[in-house]
Design an enzyme around this catalytic site. Sequence first.
Site, PDB file in Angstrom:
ATOM      1  N   ASN A  14      -1.380   6.680  -2.324  1.00  0.00           N
ATOM      2  CA  ASN A  14      -2.506   5.965  -1.691  1.00  0.00           C
ATOM      3  C   ASN A  14      -3.371   6.932  -0.894  1.00  0.00           C
ATOM      4  OD1 ASN A  14      -2.568   2.898  -2.047  1.00  0.00           O
ATOM      5  ND2 ASN A  14      -0.379   3.309  -1.776  1.00  0.00           N
ATOM      6  N   ARG A  96       7.826   3.758   9.058  1.00  0.00           N
ATOM      7  CA  ARG A  96       8.300   3.508  10.420  1.00  0.00           C
ATOM      8  C   ARG A  96       7.520   2.351  11.028  1.00  0.00           C
ATOM      9  NH1 ARG A  96      11.175   7.079  13.276  1.00  0.00           N
ATOM     10  NH2 ARG A  96      10.290   6.316  15.226  1.00  0.00           N
ATOM     11  N   HIS A 114       0.305  -3.073   2.101  1.00  0.00           N
ATOM     12  CA  HIS A 114       1.623  -3.668   1.850  1.00  0.00           C
ATOM     13  C   HIS A 114       1.669  -4.164   0.403  1.00  0.00           C
ATOM     14  CE1 HIS A 114       5.379  -5.576   2.820  1.00  0.00           C
ATOM     15  NE2 HIS A 114       4.965  -6.628   2.171  1.00  0.00           N
TER      16      HIS A 114
END
Length: 205
Positions: A14, A96, A114
């Site tokens: 990405n 994280r 996501h």
Amino acid sequence: MLNLVILISGRGSNMENILKAVKKNKIPIKPVLVISNKSDAKGLAIAQKLGVKTEIVESNGLKGGNWEYDSKLVSALEKYKITPQNCLICLAGFMRIMSPEFIRHYKGRIVNIHPAILPAFPGLHSQRQALEYGVKYSGCTVHFVDEGVDTGPIILQSVVKIKDDDTEESISKRILKQEHKTYPKAVKLFSKGKIKIVGRKTIIS
Ligand code: GRF
């Protein structure tokens, strides 16, 4: 122009897509820094090849959601004169949870991608969760990061149809293809000042 920071932990596909779009002048933002919490992240070499500075802020053993670690990220950003007023921070496979202090410091400036249509299947292994649930469509979501896990205001979503014979691998691959189109679009909207947060929604002009 805003300063772009991308946080990664691994492959960085990405990140690569966003940086390539920036380099082709498709997104008006300055790509200042890529940070990884892992020294062996493959994306680091890709960023360097694209002429973007990289930093490693090792998270060895430090739990997620922890200010002790996140304050080191803030120091790294400050070293490059990145402030909450002049930046966009993209989480791109950064594995994280951010601390509430970090999120408050850069309020409205942190976005994430996501691999599911939120609010369905937040957290880890979203593609597997979607397959196991038996949904017919999944996809990806670009959203602002707030203090919850994958709960912030949604910017863009792209839908992918699930086939009967899909495996976690095959559906992940098709979702990733959409991620690569959707994330640069969201970064472009942000960099042009076209996204307004209103409550838990975004309005795109
Ligand atoms: C992507 O599937 C993204 O949605 C998720 O982590 C993966 C990162 O892949 N948050 P890459 O490092 O960008 O290739």
